[in-house]
Design an enzyme around this catalytic site. Sequence first.
Site, PDB file in Angstrom:
ATOM      1  N   LEU A 139       0.828  -1.206   0.000  1.00 37.67           N
ATOM      2  CA  LEU A 139       0.000   0.000   0.000  1.00 37.67           C
ATOM      3  C   LEU A 139       0.864   1.260   0.000  1.00 37.67           C
ATOM      4  O   LEU A 139       0.742   2.106  -0.873  1.00 37.67           O
ATOM      5  CB  LEU A 139      -0.932   0.000   1.212  1.00 37.67           C
ATOM      6  CG  LEU A 139      -1.828   1.235   1.369  1.00 37.67           C
ATOM      7  CD1 LEU A 139      -2.797   1.357   0.200  1.00 37.67           C
ATOM      8  CD2 LEU A 139      -2.586   1.202   2.703  1.00 37.67           C
ATOM      9  N   TRP A 170       8.658   0.239   1.948  1.00 37.65           N
ATOM     10  CA  TRP A 170       8.586  -0.202   3.346  1.00 37.65           C
ATOM     11  C   TRP A 170       7.665  -1.415   3.503  1.00 37.65           C
ATOM     12  O   TRP A 170       6.816  -1.452   4.384  1.00 37.65           O
ATOM     13  CB  TRP A 170       8.140   0.937   4.271  1.00 37.65           C
ATOM     14  CG  TRP A 170       8.934   2.191   4.113  1.00 37.65           C
ATOM     15  CD1 TRP A 170       8.487   3.402   3.679  1.00 37.65           C
ATOM     16  CD2 TRP A 170      10.338   2.353   4.365  1.00 37.65           C
ATOM     17  NE1 TRP A 170       9.520   4.310   3.651  1.00 37.65           N
ATOM     18  CE2 TRP A 170      10.665   3.691   4.068  1.00 37.65           C
ATOM     19  CE3 TRP A 170      11.348   1.485   4.816  1.00 37.65           C
ATOM     20  CZ2 TRP A 170      11.957   4.196   4.195  1.00 37.65           C
ATOM     21  CZ3 TRP A 170      12.635   1.986   4.947  1.00 37.65           C
ATOM     22  CH2 TRP A 170      12.919   3.319   4.647  1.00 37.65           C
ATOM     23  N   ILE A 171       7.870  -2.398   2.645  1.00 38.66           N
ATOM     24  CA  ILE A 171       6.985  -3.550   2.596  1.00 38.66           C
ATOM     25  C   ILE A 171       7.624  -4.733   3.346  1.00 38.66           C
ATOM     26  O   ILE A 171       8.613  -5.310   2.885  1.00 38.66           O
ATOM     27  CB  ILE A 171       6.666  -3.956   1.145  1.00 38.66           C
ATOM     28  CG1 ILE A 171       6.183  -2.732   0.351  1.00 38.66           C
ATOM     29  CG2 ILE A 171       5.652  -5.083   1.118  1.00 38.66           C
ATOM     30  CD1 ILE A 171       4.972  -2.038   0.942  1.00 38.66           C
ATOM     31  N   ASN A 248      -6.575  -1.802   9.826  1.00 38.14           N
ATOM     32  CA  ASN A 248      -7.133  -1.886  11.175  1.00 38.14           C
ATOM     33  C   ASN A 248      -6.933  -3.263  11.785  1.00 38.14           C
ATOM     34  O   ASN A 248      -6.760  -3.397  12.995  1.00 38.14           O
ATOM     35  CB  ASN A 248      -8.612  -1.499  11.171  1.00 38.14           C
ATOM     36  CG  ASN A 248      -8.813  -0.004  11.249  1.00 38.14           C
ATOM     37  OD1 ASN A 248      -8.055   0.700  11.894  1.00 38.14           O
ATOM     38  ND2 ASN A 248      -9.832   0.493  10.577  1.00 38.14           N
ATOM     39  N   ARG A 276      21.954  -5.721  40.651  1.00 42.60           N
ATOM     40  CA  ARG A 276      23.078  -4.809  40.411  1.00 42.60           C
ATOM     41  C   ARG A 276      23.387  -4.035  41.681  1.00 42.60           C
ATOM     42  O   ARG A 276      22.570  -3.252  42.159  1.00 42.60           O
ATOM     43  CB  ARG A 276      22.697  -3.826  39.290  1.00 42.60           C
ATOM     44  CG  ARG A 276      23.726  -2.723  39.047  1.00 42.60           C
ATOM     45  CD  ARG A 276      24.939  -3.270  38.296  1.00 42.60           C
ATOM     46  NE  ARG A 276      25.652  -2.214  37.598  1.00 42.60           N
ATOM     47  CZ  ARG A 276      26.759  -1.621  38.030  1.00 42.60           C
ATOM     48  NH1 ARG A 276      27.271  -1.966  39.197  1.00 42.60           N
ATOM     49  NH2 ARG A 276      27.352  -0.698  37.310  1.00 42.60           N
ATOM     50  N   GLU A 371       1.888   1.569  10.211  1.00 42.44           N
ATOM     51  CA  GLU A 371       0.455   1.299  10.407  1.00 42.44           C
ATOM     52  C   GLU A 371      -0.271   2.544  10.934  1.00 42.44           C
ATOM     53  O   GLU A 371      -1.214   2.457  11.719  1.00 42.44           O
ATOM     54  CB  GLU A 371       0.230   0.125  11.384  1.00 42.44           C
ATOM     55  CG  GLU A 371       1.041  -1.116  11.099  1.00 42.44           C
ATOM     56  CD  GLU A 371       0.546  -1.892   9.899  1.00 42.44           C
ATOM     57  OE1 GLU A 371      -0.488  -1.504   9.329  1.00 42.44           O
ATOM     58  OE2 GLU A 371       1.206  -2.872   9.525  1.00 42.44           O
ATOM     59  N   THR A 373       0.939   6.846  11.676  1.00 42.75           N
ATOM     60  CA  THR A 373       1.752   7.597  12.633  1.00 42.75           C
ATOM     61  C   THR A 373       0.903   8.015  13.834  1.00 42.75           C
ATOM     62  O   THR A 373      -0.333   8.018  13.783  1.00 42.75           O
ATOM     63  CB  THR A 373       2.340   8.853  11.977  1.00 42.75           C
ATOM     64  OG1 THR A 373       1.260   9.726  11.620  1.00 42.75           O
ATOM     65  CG2 THR A 373       3.145   8.502  10.725  1.00 42.75           C
TER      66      THR A 373
END
Length: 392
Positions: A139, A170-171, A248, A276, A371, A373
Amino acid sequence: MTAPNPLRPLDLLALDEEIGDEEKDIRDAVRRFCDDRVRPHMATWFEQAHLPIRDLARELGELGVLGMHLQGYGCAGTSATAYGLACHELEAADSGIRSLVSVQGSLAMFAIHRFGSEEQKGRWLPELAAGRAIGCFGLTEPDYGSNPAGMRTNAKRDGDDWILNGTKMWITNGSVADVAVVWAQTDERIRGFVVPTDAPGFSAPEITRKMSLRASVTSELVLEDVRLPADAVLPEAAGLSGPLTCLNEARFGIVFGAPGAARECLETAIDYAINRPVFDRPLAGFQLTQAKLADMAVELDKAMLLALRLGRLKDAGRIRPYQISVGKLNNVRESLAIARQCRTILAANGITLEYPVIRHANNLESVLTYEGTSEIHQLTVGQALTGIGAFT
């Protein structure tokens, strides 16, 4: 002095009581898989920017998590909440592993399952569910991410065939995929196409030199006069609602997944702080350290309560897109803040791959913007609250 039985972060609110027995069994099976098959190798895979994706896909298929929330065609048909809990465990191992499962099941498989023909479903879904085939979802484009309606990839009629031209960016899984669901402009509306990746004119160069999601295959898709038959189009998808519905599905998995990465960071930080010594006492015994741990645990538990609520809404068929935006916006943002804060507790040790914290923090920088921003999800929520769209 440390408590004899310190709580795990998600035990603060007894969240297991919100989860059914079958969902726990699925969650625990995925956790065991990650402990046995993923965690021992994860730092090396991340450092080497390598993932044995074909082997993992088959093993994940045998585990039953690929398209696990879909019905039929070899899919497990679980609840959405069970799928979310699986994503939580997968991302606790690494965001790249969850991305592999999410893109396979919630993007490529879901698109075919929801919008495809019976022939397309029968051809691809059993292979994808078993991990014998790998799918990707095209997409996003180099110049069109948050505004996919402007995409330049196009499909033109040529007799009974379609000719596709364009570039996607970016797939996830692109360079190793056997099938790509590609969205393109047509003379009518945006349509989806099922594209075998061995089609002449299709190529998928891998994107390298990443500092985030290194244990994940990320690619460009290039389509140069790719000829497809008429039946390659997804018959039930017309317009932008098709790909957005798929997004979605994937965002829902992130709502559960991102807190998994945060949980792994917080558990690491707590264990580190307990063991620690600083000024002759455990780092965990200092008030400032406990304040950090307490604040992070509260945000983590709130994120999981939100995820479980959205899971129940989705299982009831009542979830709305703006509600998924609430989950994605909050849970990724808070998970990234937790990862960064945990890094401060580990100090210099926090920047090495001996611990998972910097790896998760780097990965979540990508999850924050893919997915959708944070800004896009803020505007989605804002539109729900005001009734006014402010995207343009």
